[in-house]
Design a protein around this motif. Structure first.
Motif, PDB file in Angstrom:
ATOM      1  N   ASP A 236      -3.338  -3.029   4.530  1.00  0.00           N
ATOM      2  CA  ASP A 236      -2.339  -2.263   3.763  1.00  0.00           C
ATOM      3  C   ASP A 236      -2.772  -1.934   2.328  1.00  0.00           C
ATOM      4  O   ASP A 236      -1.933  -1.520   1.517  1.00  0.00           O
ATOM      5  CB  ASP A 236      -0.992  -3.018   3.717  1.00  0.00           C
ATOM      6  N   GLU A 239      -3.718   3.398   0.732  1.00  0.00           N
ATOM      7  CA  GLU A 239      -2.478   4.169   0.846  1.00  0.00           C
ATOM      8  C   GLU A 239      -2.659   5.316   1.844  1.00  0.00           C
ATOM      9  O   GLU A 239      -3.781   5.757   2.124  1.00  0.00           O
ATOM     10  CB  GLU A 239      -2.076   4.746  -0.523  1.00  0.00           C
ATOM     11  N   ASP A 240      -1.548   5.792   2.384  1.00  0.00           N
ATOM     12  CA  ASP A 240      -1.594   6.925   3.316  1.00  0.00           C
ATOM     13  C   ASP A 240      -2.242   8.132   2.643  1.00  0.00           C
ATOM     14  O   ASP A 240      -1.930   8.458   1.493  1.00  0.00           O
ATOM     15  CB  ASP A 240      -0.173   7.300   3.766  1.00  0.00           C
ATOM     16  N   THR A 242      -5.429   8.527   1.823  1.00  0.00           N
ATOM     17  CA  THR A 242      -6.675   8.291   1.086  1.00  0.00           C
ATOM     18  C   THR A 242      -7.904   8.585   1.949  1.00  0.00           C
ATOM     19  O   THR A 242      -8.870   9.195   1.477  1.00  0.00           O
ATOM     20  CB  THR A 242      -6.751   6.841   0.562  1.00  0.00           C
ATOM     21  N   THR A 278      -3.106  -1.327  -4.541  1.00  0.00           N
ATOM     22  CA  THR A 278      -3.512  -0.418  -3.473  1.00  0.00           C
ATOM     23  C   THR A 278      -4.534   0.588  -4.000  1.00  0.00           C
ATOM     24  O   THR A 278      -4.669   0.786  -5.205  1.00  0.00           O
ATOM     25  CB  THR A 278      -2.302   0.354  -2.903  1.00  0.00           C
ATOM     26  N   SER A 280      -5.271   4.419  -4.154  1.00  0.00           N
ATOM     27  CA  SER A 280      -4.473   5.632  -4.066  1.00  0.00           C
ATOM     28  C   SER A 280      -5.353   6.882  -4.031  1.00  0.00           C
ATOM     29  O   SER A 280      -6.572   6.812  -4.214  1.00  0.00           O
ATOM     30  CB  SER A 280      -3.524   5.719  -5.263  1.00  0.00           C
TER      31      SER A 280
END
Length: 428
Positions: A236, A239-240, A242, A278, A280
């Motif tokens: 996790d 990030e979505d 990337t 995270t 990004s």
């Protein structure tokens, strides 16, 4: 507070960003199921060296392609599989890898080959690290091969960095000259398709190699390659979006898988340095600029100062001008003036043309032939495939060129006046 290791509060026992960082290392050879979009290339290389697994002589092969197209990866992957298959047939086979950008002389290359062979055997003779000639290293190579191996695959990466190509003749003729009975297959790797033109006719004839060309990865292949590196990170952390952004940036710029992986790694490092939890899209974009400058510096590391000045001249034309493309003559006029700034004698316009052509092959620029009508005839238009500020920063990393105007200084000069002397005076 982070959990500590060994009782020393300076070191954390848990990396908050990376889990298996080795998956992002340039020299890492992934498992077969992680290799993407290179099935045909694997088959092609295997077809050239595969005879070695049956106790027959392999073909020598030269692999050409831009940086990051899988040349080294596939060569090492296929060679390792060939070695395993040969051993399964009771054939003693060695695989030797040399990075010729570091071992850039025949002596250094043969020394590394001899030492690598010794490491794989019980060879007891001392191999000096210095103070002996190239032929002594060859004698060690022939001796180890004769005593311990039936065959060997030698991978010469960035072979164009060698100061001479005599080693190709020595390796290809070793059996014929009764130096050893072992079969020797050579895989040469280069991002310069013109390398063969530099070979002595006698060496070229002796080497007798086949040629393979690797093409850049497309966006979907780069996406899959990146997906196969996700477990380099903690769960996790990415990030979505990337992975998709990283692949899209690499595909748009150069189709270079190595740099795509470098971008992902650098983004992780940026996140860690800024204590982010995270990785990004912002980290990806920042890392892309760092990776692009590094890529240009790497591609031009072995180039002449004139190649770097040619790139700088084109970049400065774009920065101070109002167009994205420039003729060879226009770039040359700017280049001559820049040579004056750094007290370097310019090469001819034809020489500059060849430098630009080489950079076009490497993917730093694009050159398109166009027609100018009856009065002008046809000519080449050159454009950068990267931001000109990346070119300026990369070129100025050369210690001899660090006094060239910065990107910001070039921007201050405004549009070109069309007068070379006036333009150069404005930023000198």
């Amino acid at each position: 507070m982070a959990e500590q290791t060994g009782g020393d509060p300076l070191f954390e026992s848990h990396d908050p960003i990376f889990d298996r960082k080795e998956l992002l290392h340039v020299g890492h050879v992934p498992d077969e199921d992680r290799i993407v979009g290179r099935d045909d290339e694997i088959q092609s290389v295997a077809a050239e060296v595969g005879a070695i697994t049956r106790g027959d002589p392999p073909n020598n092969v030269m692999i050409y392609g831009k940086t990051g197209t899988g040349k080294s990866l596939i060569s090492r992957h296929v060679s390792t599989r060939a070695q395993d298959a040969a051993r399964g047939n009771d054939i003693d086979c060695a695989v030797l890898y040399v990075d010729c950008s570091e071992a850039n002389t025949e002596t250094r290359t043969t020394r590394q080959l001899a030492l690598s062979l010794k490491d794989q055997t019980d060879y007891r003779q001392n191999i000096p690290l210095r103070g002996v000639g190239t032929m002594e290293y060859y004698q060690h190579i022939w001796g180890i091969l004769e005593d311990c191996f039936d065959a060997v695959i030698v991978i010469l990466d960035e072979i164009d960095k060698l100061d001479n190509s005599n080693i190709l003749m020595q390796l290809s003729r070793a059996r014929e000259a009764r130096k050893t009975d072992a079969y020797i297959g050579v895989i040469g790797i280069s991002n310069k398709v013109q390398y063969r033109e530099t070979l002595d006719e006698r060496i070229d004839s002796s080497f007798g190699h086949r040629e393979l060309f690797f093409h850049p990865y497309d966006a979907s292949q780069l996406r899959e390659i990146m997906r196969n590196r996700e477990d380099a990170f903690q769960p996790d952390v990415l990030e979505d979006g990337t992975i998709e952004l990283c692949a899209a940036l690499a595909a748009k710029k150069h189709g270079d898988a190595r740099k795509a992986i470098e971008i992902l790694k650098e983004a992780g490092e940026l996140a860690r340095r800024t204590d982010s939890e995270t990785v990004s899209e912002t980290h990806i974009q920042q890392a892309q600029e760092v990776a692009e400058i590094n890529r240009i510096e790497e591609l031009t590391s072995g180039a002449t100062v004139h190649a770097k000045l040619a790139l700088y001249a084109l970049a400065s034309c774009i920065i101070t001008g109002e167009r994205e493309t420039y003729k060879t003559r226009e770039v040359y006029e700017r280049y001559v003036g820049i040579c004056e700034l750094v007290a370097t004698d310019p090469i001819t316009e034809n020489g500059l043309y060849r430098q630009l052509k080489e950079q076009a092959f490497l993917g730093v620029i694009e050159s398109e032939k166009t027609g100018g009508g009856r009065s002008q005839g046809s000519y080449l238009l050159h454009r950068l495939v990267t931001d000109p500020k990346h070119i300026v920063k990369a070129v100025r990393r050369d210690a001899s060129l660090e006094d060239l105007p910065t990107y910001d200084r070039l921007r201050e000069t405004g549009p070109s006046t069309g007068n070379r002397d006036a333009d150069l005076e404005s930023f000198s």
